[in-house]
Design a protein around this motif. Structure first.
Motif, short mmCIF file in Angstrom:
data_model
loop_
_atom_site.label_atom_id
_atom_site.label_comp_id
_atom_site.label_asym_id
_atom_site.label_seq_id
_atom_site.Cartn_x
_atom_site.Cartn_y
_atom_site.Cartn_z
N GLN A 163 49.07 -48.20 -19.83
CA GLN A 163 49.28 -47.77 -18.45
C GLN A 163 49.02 -46.28 -18.29
O GLN A 163 48.32 -45.84 -17.37
CB GLN A 163 50.69 -48.11 -17.99
CG GLN A 163 50.99 -47.70 -16.56
CD GLN A 163 52.39 -48.11 -16.13
OE1 GLN A 163 52.93 -49.12 -16.62
NE2 GLN A 163 52.98 -47.35 -15.22
N ASP A 164 49.59 -45.48 -19.19
CA ASP A 164 49.49 -44.03 -19.06
C ASP A 164 48.06 -43.51 -19.25
O ASP A 164 47.65 -42.55 -18.60
CB ASP A 164 50.41 -43.34 -20.06
CG ASP A 164 51.88 -43.49 -19.70
OD1 ASP A 164 52.18 -43.99 -18.61
OD2 ASP A 164 52.74 -43.13 -20.54
N ASN A 166 45.29 -45.34 -18.84
CA ASN A 166 44.34 -46.12 -18.04
C ASN A 166 43.32 -46.85 -18.93
O ASN A 166 42.13 -46.89 -18.61
CB ASN A 166 43.60 -45.22 -17.04
CG ASN A 166 44.54 -44.38 -16.21
OD1 ASN A 166 44.48 -43.15 -16.24
ND2 ASN A 166 45.43 -45.01 -15.46
N PRO A 168 41.26 -49.83 -20.36
CA PRO A 168 40.79 -51.04 -19.68
C PRO A 168 41.02 -52.31 -20.48
O PRO A 168 40.08 -53.05 -20.80
CB PRO A 168 39.30 -50.76 -19.48
CG PRO A 168 38.94 -49.92 -20.66
CD PRO A 168 40.14 -49.07 -20.95
N SER A 170 43.99 -55.65 -20.98
CA SER A 170 45.22 -56.32 -20.58
C SER A 170 46.01 -56.70 -21.83
O SER A 170 45.43 -57.09 -22.85
CB SER A 170 44.90 -57.60 -19.79
OG SER A 170 44.20 -57.30 -18.60
#
Length: 279
Positions: A163-164, A166, A168, A170
């Motif tokens: 998250q931090d 970014n 790409p 999942s």
């Protein structure tokens, strides 16, 4: 299944896959593969059209040289298991020179989540985990990666990092896989002597009893104290036994919706971890 050992060969392969429109799934491991790893691979079915299993015993996440030296290894057996069960398109098994060439000087630090639970007495461990996982994400160009909930703190740290930064990719969490006596599957279990393996079953048994008591409204402090005593009497050296939030890893009450019970304990020099939801 193709066995790849260099970054360049891997890059050539994943570049072609992306050109062909494939979705790439990754299962990062340190080898000594077992049913838990195969469950992670299976969890990617329908979510990735190409799947990579990486095997690399990461030296920078070990703060104990003996632990690194004794960590179970068996690449040929790992490859044979993957061939037998199917599902993996690539076994990526780089050596240290591929991952940490001369002059390597950069590490990933996930502040706040790395100094508690396992991080409290394993300084630098999660820096090493975050660094190698980031490198594997970049090298494999994975769209999705599967991680087991047994290593729940690791899962939280990787989610935060993705998250931090970014990244790409999942993150797919997969429930803990257990033996018939409820011991969480782990490559470290292979190091247990027969006597230690018998004792190890007391760990999940004590946790299950503790979880049941807490769910029935028992006093948390007294219940945790009873669980600690049970484990110590069974021969464990206890590192921690705590109730934490499953998202933030901060201390919480057992009635919180995402509360989990976390434990770290050793039999001899073999460290075992586990966690169970309280909600």
């Amino acid at each position: 299944m193709k066995r790849i050992t260099t970054r360049q060969e891997l890059a050539d392969c994943v570049t072609q896959w992306h050109k062909e429109g494939h979705t790439i799934g990754l299962v990062p491991t340190m080898g000594a593969l077992h049913t838990g790893h195969l469950t992670l691979l299976k969890a990617l079915e329908g979510k990735a059209t190409r799947r990579i299993v990486s095997v690399f015993v990461n030296p920078i996440q070990f703060n104990n040289p003996d632990d690194f030296r004794l960590y179970p290894r068996g690449l040929d057996a790992d490859a044979a298991l993957l061939e037998q069960t199917g599902g993996a398109d690539i076994l990526y098994a780089p050596d240290v020179s591929q991952m940490y060439p001369d002059g390597f000087a950069t590490r990933i630090l996930v502040s706040g989540l790395d100094t508690m639970l396992c991080g409290a007495d394993r300084p630098g461990h999660f820096d090493g985990v975050a660094t190698i996982v980031t490198k594997l994400f970049m090298q494999t160009r994975a769209n999705i990666a599967a991680f087991g909930e047994k290593d729940f703190q690791q899962l939280c740290i990787i989610r935060r990092m993705v998250q931090d930064l970014n990244l790409p990719v999942s993150i797919l969490p997969v429930p803990t896989v257990r033996e018939t006596d409820n011991l969480a599957l782990s490559s470290r279990n292979k190091r247990l002597s027969p006597e230690q393996r018998t004792k190890a079953a007391h760990l999940p048994a004590a946790l299950l009893a503790c979880v049941a008591a807490l769910k029935n409204g028992a006093n948390p402090s007294a219940t945790l104290a009873t669980c600690r005593t049970t484990l110590e009497q069974a021969g464990f050296t206890l590192h921690y036994l705590e109730i934490r939030d499953g998202s933030t890893l901060q201390p919480t009450q057992p009635t919180a919706p995402t509360a989990r019970l976390f434990v770290g304990a050793s039999l001899g020099d073999i460290r075992l971890i586990d966690n169970m939801p309280l909600g």
